[in-house]
Design a protein around this motif. Structure first.
Motif, PDB file in Angstrom:
ATOM      1  N   ILE A   9       1.335  -3.733  -9.438  1.00  0.00           N
ATOM      2  CA  ILE A   9       1.623  -3.074  -8.213  1.00  0.00           C
ATOM      3  C   ILE A   9       0.559  -2.239  -7.581  1.00  0.00           C
ATOM      4  O   ILE A   9       0.364  -2.074  -6.426  1.00  0.00           O
ATOM      5  CB  ILE A   9       3.138  -2.095  -8.425  1.00  0.00           C
ATOM      6  CG1 ILE A   9       4.144  -3.157  -8.659  1.00  0.00           C
ATOM      7  CG2 ILE A   9       3.392  -1.391  -7.264  1.00  0.00           C
ATOM      8  CD1 ILE A   9       5.488  -2.666  -8.979  1.00  0.00           C
ATOM      9  N   VAL A  10       0.047  -1.208  -8.217  1.00  0.00           N
ATOM     10  CA  VAL A  10      -1.018  -0.326  -7.859  1.00  0.00           C
ATOM     11  C   VAL A  10      -2.269  -1.177  -7.730  1.00  0.00           C
ATOM     12  O   VAL A  10      -2.664  -0.953  -6.492  1.00  0.00           O
ATOM     13  CB  VAL A  10      -1.359   0.566  -9.441  1.00  0.00           C
ATOM     14  CG1 VAL A  10      -2.441   1.646  -8.856  1.00  0.00           C
ATOM     15  CG2 VAL A  10      -0.065   1.203  -9.677  1.00  0.00           C
ATOM     16  N   THR A  46       4.603   5.406   3.429  1.00  0.00           N
ATOM     17  CA  THR A  46       5.852   4.481   3.603  1.00  0.00           C
ATOM     18  C   THR A  46       5.670   3.075   3.837  1.00  0.00           C
ATOM     19  O   THR A  46       5.927   2.272   3.307  1.00  0.00           O
ATOM     20  CB  THR A  46       6.670   4.969   5.047  1.00  0.00           C
ATOM     21  OG1 THR A  46       7.230   6.146   5.104  1.00  0.00           O
ATOM     22  CG2 THR A  46       7.818   3.930   5.276  1.00  0.00           C
ATOM     23  N   GLU A  47       4.270   3.039   4.584  1.00  0.00           N
ATOM     24  CA  GLU A  47       3.822   1.862   4.775  1.00  0.00           C
ATOM     25  C   GLU A  47       3.355   0.899   3.460  1.00  0.00           C
ATOM     26  O   GLU A  47       3.525  -0.083   2.866  1.00  0.00           O
ATOM     27  CB  GLU A  47       2.457   1.746   5.575  1.00  0.00           C
ATOM     28  CG  GLU A  47       2.015   0.118   6.238  1.00  0.00           C
ATOM     29  CD  GLU A  47       1.086   0.616   7.157  1.00  0.00           C
ATOM     30  OE1 GLU A  47       0.587  -0.503   7.752  1.00  0.00           O
ATOM     31  OE2 GLU A  47       0.655   1.730   7.220  1.00  0.00           O
ATOM     32  N   LEU A  48       2.720   1.982   2.434  1.00  0.00           N
ATOM     33  CA  LEU A  48       2.084   1.579   1.130  1.00  0.00           C
ATOM     34  C   LEU A  48       3.193   1.246   0.353  1.00  0.00           C
ATOM     35  O   LEU A  48       3.350   0.222  -0.768  1.00  0.00           O
ATOM     36  CB  LEU A  48       1.271   2.700   0.596  1.00  0.00           C
ATOM     37  CG  LEU A  48      -0.064   2.852   1.451  1.00  0.00           C
ATOM     38  CD1 LEU A  48      -0.617   4.061   0.873  1.00  0.00           C
ATOM     39  CD2 LEU A  48      -1.004   1.394   1.292  1.00  0.00           C
ATOM     40  N   SER A  49       4.251   2.253   0.339  1.00  0.00           N
ATOM     41  CA  SER A  49       5.381   1.674  -0.694  1.00  0.00           C
ATOM     42  C   SER A  49       6.199   0.467  -0.272  1.00  0.00           C
ATOM     43  O   SER A  49       6.718  -0.088  -0.862  1.00  0.00           O
ATOM     44  CB  SER A  49       6.575   2.821  -0.486  1.00  0.00           C
ATOM     45  OG  SER A  49       7.015   2.961   0.934  1.00  0.00           O
ATOM     46  N   SER A 105       8.441  -0.888  -3.175  1.00  0.00           N
ATOM     47  CA  SER A 105       8.966   0.494  -4.200  1.00  0.00           C
ATOM     48  C   SER A 105       9.249   1.602  -3.281  1.00  0.00           C
ATOM     49  O   SER A 105       8.795   1.609  -2.056  1.00  0.00           O
ATOM     50  CB  SER A 105       7.916   0.884  -5.103  1.00  0.00           C
ATOM     51  OG  SER A 105       8.223   1.693  -6.040  1.00  0.00           O
ATOM     52  N   SER A 106      10.035   2.728  -3.671  1.00  0.00           N
ATOM     53  CA  SER A 106       9.888   3.842  -3.199  1.00  0.00           C
ATOM     54  C   SER A 106       8.597   4.768  -2.909  1.00  0.00           C
ATOM     55  O   SER A 106       7.841   4.487  -3.909  1.00  0.00           O
ATOM     56  CB  SER A 106      11.096   4.775  -3.715  1.00  0.00           C
ATOM     57  OG  SER A 106      10.637   5.247  -4.861  1.00  0.00           O
ATOM     58  N   ILE A 114       6.002   4.956  -5.950  1.00  0.00           N
ATOM     59  CA  ILE A 114       4.393   4.532  -6.067  1.00  0.00           C
ATOM     60  C   ILE A 114       3.430   5.658  -6.057  1.00  0.00           C
ATOM     61  O   ILE A 114       2.357   5.382  -6.560  1.00  0.00           O
ATOM     62  CB  ILE A 114       4.230   3.574  -4.746  1.00  0.00           C
ATOM     63  CG1 ILE A 114       2.863   2.942  -4.752  1.00  0.00           C
ATOM     64  CG2 ILE A 114       4.302   4.648  -3.495  1.00  0.00           C
ATOM     65  CD1 ILE A 114       2.773   1.841  -5.947  1.00  0.00           C
ATOM     66  N   THR A 115       3.792   6.887  -5.689  1.00  0.00           N
ATOM     67  CA  THR A 115       3.106   8.109  -5.690  1.00  0.00           C
ATOM     68  C   THR A 115       2.818   8.287  -7.279  1.00  0.00           C
ATOM     69  O   THR A 115       1.706   8.570  -7.554  1.00  0.00           O
ATOM     70  CB  THR A 115       3.586   9.253  -4.971  1.00  0.00           C
ATOM     71  OG1 THR A 115       3.723   8.825  -3.478  1.00  0.00           O
ATOM     72  CG2 THR A 115       2.764  10.436  -5.226  1.00  0.00           C
ATOM     73  N   ARG A 116       3.936   7.967  -8.037  1.00  0.00           N
ATOM     74  CA  ARG A 116       3.723   8.682  -9.529  1.00  0.00           C
ATOM     75  C   ARG A 116       3.056   7.440  -9.976  1.00  0.00           C
ATOM     76  O   ARG A 116       2.138   7.781 -10.969  1.00  0.00           O
ATOM     77  CB  ARG A 116       5.257   8.666  -9.896  1.00  0.00           C
ATOM     78  CG  ARG A 116       5.433   9.137 -11.416  1.00  0.00           C
ATOM     79  CD  ARG A 116       6.630   8.968 -12.089  1.00  0.00           C
ATOM     80  NE  ARG A 116       7.104   7.771 -12.286  1.00  0.00           N
ATOM     81  CZ  ARG A 116       6.954   6.588 -12.976  1.00  0.00           C
ATOM     82  NH1 ARG A 116       5.994   6.840 -13.958  1.00  0.00           N
ATOM     83  NH2 ARG A 116       7.236   5.403 -12.935  1.00  0.00           N
ATOM     84  N   LEU A 117       3.360   6.149 -10.014  1.00  0.00           N
ATOM     85  CA  LEU A 117       2.479   5.072 -10.640  1.00  0.00           C
ATOM     86  C   LEU A 117       1.128   5.201 -10.374  1.00  0.00           C
ATOM     87  O   LEU A 117       0.315   5.167 -11.240  1.00  0.00           O
ATOM     88  CB  LEU A 117       3.203   3.783 -10.158  1.00  0.00           C
ATOM     89  CG  LEU A 117       4.540   3.069 -10.820  1.00  0.00           C
ATOM     90  CD1 LEU A 117       4.695   1.907  -9.989  1.00  0.00           C
ATOM     91  CD2 LEU A 117       4.180   2.923 -12.311  1.00  0.00           C
TER      92      LEU A 117
END
Length: 319
Positions: free
Chosen positions: A219-220, A238-241, A246-247, A251-254
């Protein structure tokens, strides 16, 4: 049409199978992930067939060519055993062929103990080189002029490349793919092979196109791929998620967990690298470079640039 890059694998009896298969598969996948270069592989030997290290017979093999094309890459895999195996008849034939046919325009790539064969042929004379840690002392005994560097994944010295044991051949192949095609293609090959993108200690710091890619999270990688393809796009969480399915929080945490940098810091590094290329290769104004690189304004570009570099952007234009 892609440029054809001939690659010759020189095989002897008891060649380590992974020394062949690892780099060969890396080049095979490289043909699928880019269309600039087509690696055309040839498997050559002084014999019609040889037994690999695991007993699998490899053949029919092509004979040693009378002449190599000027841009040929020659890959020398390692063998089971140490220096003594290079005294055997088929190895002696190969060594004589190497000493007679390899020219300065050719690229020689030694995997594992393949460096010993290259040393016997005089190809490593005066060069920096490495090999499997069990064979470094033998390499020194063959030719004292070789500057041996131990504990290295691979060493590149001009058109001579040498690698440590077995799987390091994949690292070296990925390095070649990156250099001859693009870092993006090399990263795609690494992910397909499920291996890390690594670098040798002699290599310069990784560019942001490869940096932070030394992980295996799909995913990353997917999010990174999107940003790499278009760094100037006004990306938002929002676009990247949505790309990651994903939320934004997840995705920020991952991203931070697997790359050790934030999404914004990664995107900024891509944009700064893109701006550096524009500064060096165009006569564009700072305003135009800022816009083409994805910065909101020339003022923002200068502020971010100055937070990363001691000299102003204009200094890069006159290098």
């Amino acid at each position: 049409m892609p440029r054809v890059q001939p690659v010759y694998f020189l095989l002897l009896q008891d060649t380590l199978l992974l020394d062949i298969a690892g780099p060969a598969d890396a080049l095979l996948f490289a043909n699928r992930y880019q269309d600039e270069v087509r690696f055309e592989m040839h498997f050559i030997s002084s014999q019609q067939s040889v037994n690999s290290s695991v007993g699998l017979q490899l053949g029919p093999l092509l004979p040693l060519p009378e002449q190599l094309t000027p841009d040929a890459i020659l890959i020398l895999p390692g063998l089971i055993g140490g220096n003594e195996v290079y005294a055997l008849p088929d190895a002696q034939i190969a060594i004589r062929w190497l000493s007679e046919k390899v020219q300065a325009s050719h690229r020689v790539v030694c995997i594992c103990s393949g460096a010993l064969m290259a040393a016997h042929a005089g190809l490593l004379r005066g060069h920096k080189a490495t090999t499997h840690h069990n064979h470094c002392h033998e390499l020194a005994e063959i030719d004292s002029s070789i500057k041996i560097e131990e504990n290295r994944i691979f060493v590149e010295d001009g058109r001579i490349s040498t690698s440590a044991g077995v799987t390091a051949g994949i690292d070296l192949a990925l390095h070649l793919v990156s250099e001859l095609t693009s870092p993006f293609a090399a990263s795609a090959v690494a992910r397909n092979l499920v291996v890390y993108m690594r670098r040798s200690g002699n290599d310069p710091q990784l560019s942001p196109w490869l940096k932070y890619r030394n992980h295996l999270h799909p995913i990353v990688h997917k999010v990174q791929d999107a940003m790499v393809k278009d760094p100037a796009h006004p990306w938002n969480l929002t676009e990247l998620s949505n790309i990651a399915c994903s939320s934004t929080r997840h995705i920020t945490r991952l991203f931070k967990l697997h790359t050790d940098v934030s999404i914004q810091a990664y995107l900024t590094s891509l944009r700064l690298s893109l701006a550096t290329k524009f500064l060096a290769n165009t006569d564009w104004s700072i305003e135009r470079i800022a816009e083409a690189s994805g910065f909101g304004s020339a003022r923002q570009f200068r502020r971010i640039w100055n937070s990363h570099f001691s000299a102003p952007p204009s200094a890069e234009q006159f290098r």
